[in-house]
Design an enzyme around this catalytic site. Structure first.
Site, short mmCIF file in Angstrom:
data_model
loop_
_atom_site.label_atom_id
_atom_site.label_comp_id
_atom_site.label_asym_id
_atom_site.label_seq_id
_atom_site.Cartn_x
_atom_site.Cartn_y
_atom_site.Cartn_z
N GLY A 92 -41.83 19.35 78.49
CA GLY A 92 -42.18 18.56 79.68
C GLY A 92 -42.16 19.47 80.90
O GLY A 92 -42.02 20.70 80.80
N GLY A 126 -38.83 21.46 81.10
CA GLY A 126 -38.74 22.42 79.99
C GLY A 126 -39.66 23.61 80.24
O GLY A 126 -39.26 24.76 80.07
N LYS A 132 -25.54 13.39 90.87
CA LYS A 132 -26.99 13.48 90.62
C LYS A 132 -27.52 12.09 90.23
O LYS A 132 -28.60 11.69 90.64
CB LYS A 132 -27.26 14.51 89.51
CG LYS A 132 -28.73 14.62 89.07
CD LYS A 132 -29.59 15.43 90.03
CE LYS A 132 -31.09 15.21 89.93
NZ LYS A 132 -31.78 15.70 88.79
N ASN A 142 -41.60 10.08 96.80
CA ASN A 142 -40.19 9.97 97.18
C ASN A 142 -40.00 9.75 98.69
O ASN A 142 -39.21 8.91 99.12
CB ASN A 142 -39.42 11.24 96.79
CG ASN A 142 -39.40 11.46 95.28
OD1 ASN A 142 -39.90 10.62 94.53
ND2 ASN A 142 -38.82 12.57 94.85
N ASN A 195 -43.04 14.60 96.27
CA ASN A 195 -42.84 14.50 94.81
C ASN A 195 -43.25 13.16 94.24
O ASN A 195 -42.99 12.11 94.84
CB ASN A 195 -41.33 14.61 94.48
CG ASN A 195 -40.94 15.98 94.01
OD1 ASN A 195 -41.53 16.95 94.43
ND2 ASN A 195 -39.94 16.02 93.15
N GLU A 253 -36.62 6.52 81.70
CA GLU A 253 -35.19 6.78 81.47
C GLU A 253 -34.31 5.73 82.17
O GLU A 253 -33.15 5.98 82.46
CB GLU A 253 -34.83 8.18 81.98
CG GLU A 253 -35.54 9.28 81.21
CD GLU A 253 -35.13 10.67 81.66
OE1 GLU A 253 -34.56 11.42 80.86
OE2 GLU A 253 -35.40 11.01 82.82
O1 PAF Z 1 -36.26 12.55 88.53
C1 PAF Z 1 -36.74 13.09 89.53
O2 PAF Z 1 -37.92 12.99 89.86
C2 PAF Z 1 -35.84 14.02 90.36
O3 PAF Z 1 -34.57 14.05 89.75
C3 PAF Z 1 -35.71 13.65 91.83
C4 PAF Z 1 -34.52 14.37 92.44
C5 PAF Z 1 -35.59 12.16 92.04
C6 PAF Z 1 -36.88 14.18 92.63
O4 PAF Z 1 -38.12 13.61 92.31
#
Ligand code: PAF
Length: 308
Positions: free
Chosen positions: A9, A12, A185, A203, A253, A268
């Site tokens: 992924g 990885g 985390k 995000n 992101n 997940e």
């Molecule tokens: O799972 C994710 O995408 C990342 O852990 C995080 C920190 C939320 C950033 O996108």
């Protein structure tokens, strides 16, 4: 050192590409033989914040081809950890260390059942990466990688791994308290992942709108209360501000859970917001916001074919 990364992924591929800059023998194990051949032949293509580059990596679908390893890094989705461990018996030598660099809670427990507590390492990485196609990724965010043993000991092997990661360009440190690390985390993922998957926002957008900001705050506050009750020391003085700072730092992101939903794949959620709800049971801490987020994501992932 012989190192295998399991799971082709985004994370990885990112780890395999960076670690391939070291002088160590690096392998990527992909259970899909056809894809493994493709990645082996074309190499891994990286674009984004570390530039446009390509890494040549050893890739196979057969653990027997690799043999006993010094370090195995698990980078599969949390719901695949059990399955991945079944397939790696041929790679487990007497002193093989197995490191989880996955999202969510529960992975180190699953690994230690197979490899033993002594050989299990827990960790987290704040790099952001998006899988564009097989063996092709966008490196979207840079961050620290932190790992440690379950008993907190800092051994020569751990120091060696830290140096190796740092030299390969992955800023890395060791922690004596992986529970604190994994829960800290977790709290970031609790605030960001389900909400981005439901709203389909990047995000950074989560904190721009009153509605999503409020839900983020409530989900995170529930998780903080559970962690406190369990006497887990969180590594941030103000975890909610940290989640908001991560939203800003990774503003563009597409979170890993939103990537899963966009590809109509399993998420997940059980290991993130679902884990908060499970851990709260019996502690007398209500977690209604995390329960709703969990159930909404579960409804989304079980109804892809029916969605309008
Ligand atoms: O799972 C994710 O995408 C990342 O852990 C995080 C920190 C939320 C950033 O996108």
């Amino acid at each position: 050192m012989k190192i295998t990364i399991i799971g082709p992924g985004a994370m990885g591929c990112l780890l395999a590409s960076f670690l391939s800059k070291s002088r160590e023998e690096i392998w990527l194990l992909d259970k899909n033989a056809e894809r493994a051949l493709k990645i082996r032949d074309q190499g891994i293509k990286i674009e984004g914040i570390s530039g446009n580059w390509q890494a040549k990596v050893n890739v196979t679908a057969k653990a027997e081809e690799i043999g006993p390893q010094d370090l195995i890094i698990i980078a599969v989705k949390s719901y695949d950890t059990k399955g991945a461990l079944k397939d790696i018996k041929a790679m487990l030598g007497e002193s093989t260390l197995v490191l989880s660099l996955q999202n969510g809670l529960g992975n180190t427990e699953i690994i230690s059942e197979v490899a033993g507590q002594e050989r299990t390492l827990g960790g987290a990485t704040n790099h952001g990466a998006t899988l564009l196609a097989a063996g092709s990724i966008r490196h979207a965010g840079r961050g620290e990688t932190v790992f440690g043993r379950m008993d907190g000991k800092i051994t020569a092997e751990l120091r060696y791994i830290r140096e190796l990661f740092n030299k390969a360009g992955l800023e890395t440190r060791i922690t004596k308290d992986i529970k604190a690390l994994l829960w800290s985390k977790l709290i970031i993922n609790v605030g960001i992942n389900a909400l981005t998957a439901i709203t389909r926002l990047n995000n950074g957008r989560l904190i721009e709108f009153d509605g999503s900001r409020k839900i983020l705050e409530e989900a995170v506050n529930e998780a903080i209360k559970v962690a406190k009750k369990k006497r887990i020391r969180l590594i941030y003085d103000d975890p909610l501000s940290k989640v908001e700072a991560v939203c800003e730092a990774t503003a563009a992101n597409v979170s890993s859970m939103l990537q899963d939903v966009l590809k109509q794949r399993r998420t997940e959620i059980d290991f993130i917001n679902g884990a908060v709800v499970r851990h709260a049971q019996g502690l007398g801490i209500p977690t209604p916001v995390n329960a709703v987020l969990t159930n909404l994501v579960k409804a989304i992932e079980s109804s892809y074919a029916l969605q309008v």
